[in-house]
Write a protein that holds these residues in place. Sequence first.
Motif, PDB file in Angstrom:
ATOM      1  N   PHE A 101      36.798  29.833  -7.007  1.00  0.00           N
ATOM      2  CA  PHE A 101      36.081  29.295  -8.163  1.00  0.00           C
ATOM      3  C   PHE A 101      37.020  28.473  -9.037  1.00  0.00           C
ATOM      4  O   PHE A 101      37.977  28.985  -9.613  1.00  0.00           O
ATOM      5  N   ARG A 102      36.729  27.160  -9.155  1.00  0.00           N
ATOM      6  CA  ARG A 102      37.518  26.260 -10.001  1.00  0.00           C
ATOM      7  C   ARG A 102      36.563  25.366 -10.780  1.00  0.00           C
ATOM      8  O   ARG A 102      36.253  24.248 -10.371  1.00  0.00           O
ATOM      9  N   PRO A 103      36.078  25.844 -11.921  1.00  0.00           N
ATOM     10  CA  PRO A 103      35.079  25.092 -12.685  1.00  0.00           C
ATOM     11  C   PRO A 103      35.654  23.857 -13.351  1.00  0.00           C
ATOM     12  O   PRO A 103      36.787  23.843 -13.801  1.00  0.00           O
ATOM     13  N   HIS A 104      34.837  22.844 -13.414  1.00  0.00           N
ATOM     14  CA  HIS A 104      35.208  21.568 -14.036  1.00  0.00           C
ATOM     15  C   HIS A 104      34.180  21.292 -15.136  1.00  0.00           C
ATOM     16  O   HIS A 104      34.212  21.934 -16.170  1.00  0.00           O
ATOM     17  N   GLY A 105      33.261  20.353 -14.923  1.00  0.00           N
ATOM     18  CA  GLY A 105      32.227  20.113 -15.918  1.00  0.00           C
ATOM     19  C   GLY A 105      31.268  21.288 -16.026  1.00  0.00           C
ATOM     20  O   GLY A 105      31.038  22.016 -15.052  1.00  0.00           O
ATOM     21  N   ILE A 106      30.693  21.472 -17.222  1.00  0.00           N
ATOM     22  CA  ILE A 106      29.803  22.605 -17.472  1.00  0.00           C
ATOM     23  C   ILE A 106      28.593  22.145 -18.268  1.00  0.00           C
ATOM     24  O   ILE A 106      28.686  21.234 -19.097  1.00  0.00           O
ATOM     25  N   SER A 107      27.434  22.756 -17.992  1.00  0.00           N
ATOM     26  CA  SER A 107      26.202  22.426 -18.708  1.00  0.00           C
ATOM     27  C   SER A 107      25.409  23.705 -18.958  1.00  0.00           C
ATOM     28  O   SER A 107      25.270  24.545 -18.063  1.00  0.00           O
ATOM     29  N   LEU A 108      24.904  23.844 -20.171  1.00  0.00           N
ATOM     30  CA  LEU A 108      24.119  25.011 -20.576  1.00  0.00           C
ATOM     31  C   LEU A 108      22.632  24.672 -20.479  1.00  0.00           C
ATOM     32  O   LEU A 108      22.186  23.641 -20.963  1.00  0.00           O
ATOM     33  N   LEU A 109      21.876  25.569 -19.828  1.00  0.00           N
ATOM     34  CA  LEU A 109      20.432  25.402 -19.711  1.00  0.00           C
ATOM     35  C   LEU A 109      19.739  26.672 -20.185  1.00  0.00           C
ATOM     36  O   LEU A 109      20.037  27.768 -19.705  1.00  0.00           O
ATOM     37  N   LYS A 110      18.828  26.512 -21.139  1.00  0.00           N
ATOM     38  CA  LYS A 110      17.993  27.625 -21.594  1.00  0.00           C
ATOM     39  C   LYS A 110      16.567  27.309 -21.167  1.00  0.00           C
ATOM     40  O   LYS A 110      15.949  26.375 -21.678  1.00  0.00           O
ATOM     41  N   LYS A 111      16.072  28.081 -20.207  1.00  0.00           N
ATOM     42  CA  LYS A 111      14.784  27.760 -19.602  1.00  0.00           C
ATOM     43  C   LYS A 111      14.079  29.042 -19.179  1.00  0.00           C
ATOM     44  O   LYS A 111      14.720  29.976 -18.670  1.00  0.00           O
ATOM     45  N   HIS A 112      12.773  29.088 -19.393  1.00  0.00           N
ATOM     46  CA  HIS A 112      11.957  30.218 -18.958  1.00  0.00           C
ATOM     47  C   HIS A 112      12.476  31.538 -19.530  1.00  0.00           C
ATOM     48  O   HIS A 112      12.423  32.587 -18.869  1.00  0.00           O
ATOM     49  N   GLY A 113      12.989  31.478 -20.759  1.00  0.00           N
ATOM     50  CA  GLY A 113      13.473  32.680 -21.409  1.00  0.00           C
ATOM     51  C   GLY A 113      14.815  33.181 -20.902  1.00  0.00           C
ATOM     52  O   GLY A 113      15.243  34.280 -21.253  1.00  0.00           O
ATOM     53  N   LYS A 114      15.500  32.378 -20.101  1.00  0.00           N
ATOM     54  CA  LYS A 114      16.788  32.780 -19.532  1.00  0.00           C
ATOM     55  C   LYS A 114      17.864  31.757 -19.885  1.00  0.00           C
ATOM     56  O   LYS A 114      17.571  30.638 -20.303  1.00  0.00           O
ATOM     57  N   ILE A 115      19.123  32.173 -19.698  1.00  0.00           N
ATOM     58  CA  ILE A 115      20.268  31.295 -19.944  1.00  0.00           C
ATOM     59  C   ILE A 115      21.002  31.070 -18.621  1.00  0.00           C
ATOM     60  O   ILE A 115      21.328  32.033 -17.904  1.00  0.00           O
ATOM     61  N   TYR A 116      21.241  29.807 -18.311  1.00  0.00           N
ATOM     62  CA  TYR A 116      21.967  29.442 -17.099  1.00  0.00           C
ATOM     63  C   TYR A 116      23.157  28.560 -17.466  1.00  0.00           C
ATOM     64  O   TYR A 116      23.082  27.752 -18.387  1.00  0.00           O
ATOM     65  N   LEU A 117      24.232  28.704 -16.701  1.00  0.00           N
ATOM     66  CA  LEU A 117      25.372  27.799 -16.800  1.00  0.00           C
ATOM     67  C   LEU A 117      25.533  27.096 -15.461  1.00  0.00           C
ATOM     68  O   LEU A 117      25.666  27.749 -14.412  1.00  0.00           O
ATOM     69  N   PHE A 118      25.493  25.781 -15.496  1.00  0.00           N
ATOM     70  CA  PHE A 118      25.751  24.987 -14.300  1.00  0.00           C
ATOM     71  C   PHE A 118      27.186  24.468 -14.388  1.00  0.00           C
ATOM     72  O   PHE A 118      27.592  23.945 -15.430  1.00  0.00           O
ATOM     73  N   VAL A 119      27.939  24.581 -13.301  1.00  0.00           N
ATOM     74  CA  VAL A 119      29.316  24.091 -13.314  1.00  0.00           C
ATOM     75  C   VAL A 119      29.624  23.311 -12.041  1.00  0.00           C
ATOM     76  O   VAL A 119      29.119  23.624 -10.957  1.00  0.00           O
ATOM     77  N   VAL A 120      30.435  22.278 -12.195  1.00  0.00           N
ATOM     78  CA  VAL A 120      31.043  21.614 -11.041  1.00  0.00           C
ATOM     79  C   VAL A 120      32.160  22.517 -10.556  1.00  0.00           C
ATOM     80  O   VAL A 120      33.052  22.900 -11.317  1.00  0.00           O
ATOM     81  N   ASN A 121      32.119  22.881  -9.293  1.00  0.00           N
ATOM     82  CA  ASN A 121      33.039  23.870  -8.731  1.00  0.00           C
ATOM     83  C   ASN A 121      33.812  23.240  -7.573  1.00  0.00           C
ATOM     84  O   ASN A 121      33.230  22.882  -6.543  1.00  0.00           O
TER      85      ASN A 121
END
Length: 353
Positions: A101-121
């Motif tokens: 796991f080597r994260p680069h860019g990151i984006s926060l998504l709040k959708k359908h009552g949940k929290i997600y983090l998307f990352v370039v890996n």
Amino acid sequence: MKKIVNGLFTLLILLLLCLGFILKESGVFRKIAPHFDGTAEEINSPEGIEDLTIDHSNGDIYLAATDRRDSEKTGAIYKANTHQKDLNLIDISKEFPDTEFRPHGISLLKKHGKIYLFVVNHRNKEHVITRLDYVNDSLTGFREFRDPLMISPNDILAIDTATFYFSNDHSLPKGTERTIKDFMLDKNGFVVLYDQDKAEKVTQNMAYANGINISPDEQYVYVSATTEKKIFVYRKDPKNHTLEFIDEHNTGTGVDNIEIDQYGNLIVGAHPKMLKFLGHAQQPENRSPSQILKIVYLPETDYKFLQEELYLNNGDPLSGSSVGAYFEKKDGTNDLFIGSVFESKILRLHRNL
């Protein structure tokens, strides 16, 4: 003989002009006058918090860290809260089973009552986009997305649980050809839309496609092109998510990641002297100026863009800034957080209004 001499002289002139162009565009002749209207606090952190993002509803801040000077090391995702007097960075990815796991860019998504983090890996032999499910200070589940168009992904913008954009800073593999084309400002980067297992290129080519973000009303998508020193603006189709180019802004500096504040303004990390940044990438002792811009997009006006330089230093106390995120608290105080590509600290700046 005279023709040969004239030819060599012409070639020399062309080479000198080319060199002058590179030096000018990389900011070599720019004078750095450090400034900030406020106070700065240095916060120790893991190496390489290249990207970070703030949840403006509660002040939570998520930070992606990877030691980019040691390709064998893995990285992590950290969380803190901007309301904390002493910022406490919690590793929320320690249970994540990816050993590469080597994260680069990151984006926060709040959708359908949940929290997600998307990352370039950036894994050992492939680049993937990883979606992490965030629950109770832990990343509990994940999904990985793969596609041949993930050539050199840099930043990401999540739209839905299986829909996102990502920037390819290059369409070429690392090597001599790519390096030469970088100096020549070759436009071989672009943005890709990944939507429900289908990926497609959705922008024109640009020189080093980098940061990407979206306006609060989801009408406009912003993309930074580092070596072009530009911010491109696209109108987003609300149904199929395709992008239509509508505006561009020459920032005059090497723009990196883009964050959006509570008012929809762009907060942009930048490298005003790009050759110094390359030197800093080789040796930490080589300091590279850090810069944060605030850009206001006003599409209904003739001038379209307002730009303000919020922060500038000469490489200290933080070198090689890549991201800035601005948070205004309910009590009227304001914090500006700055991360960098290589340093083992971040800055929290308390800005005077």
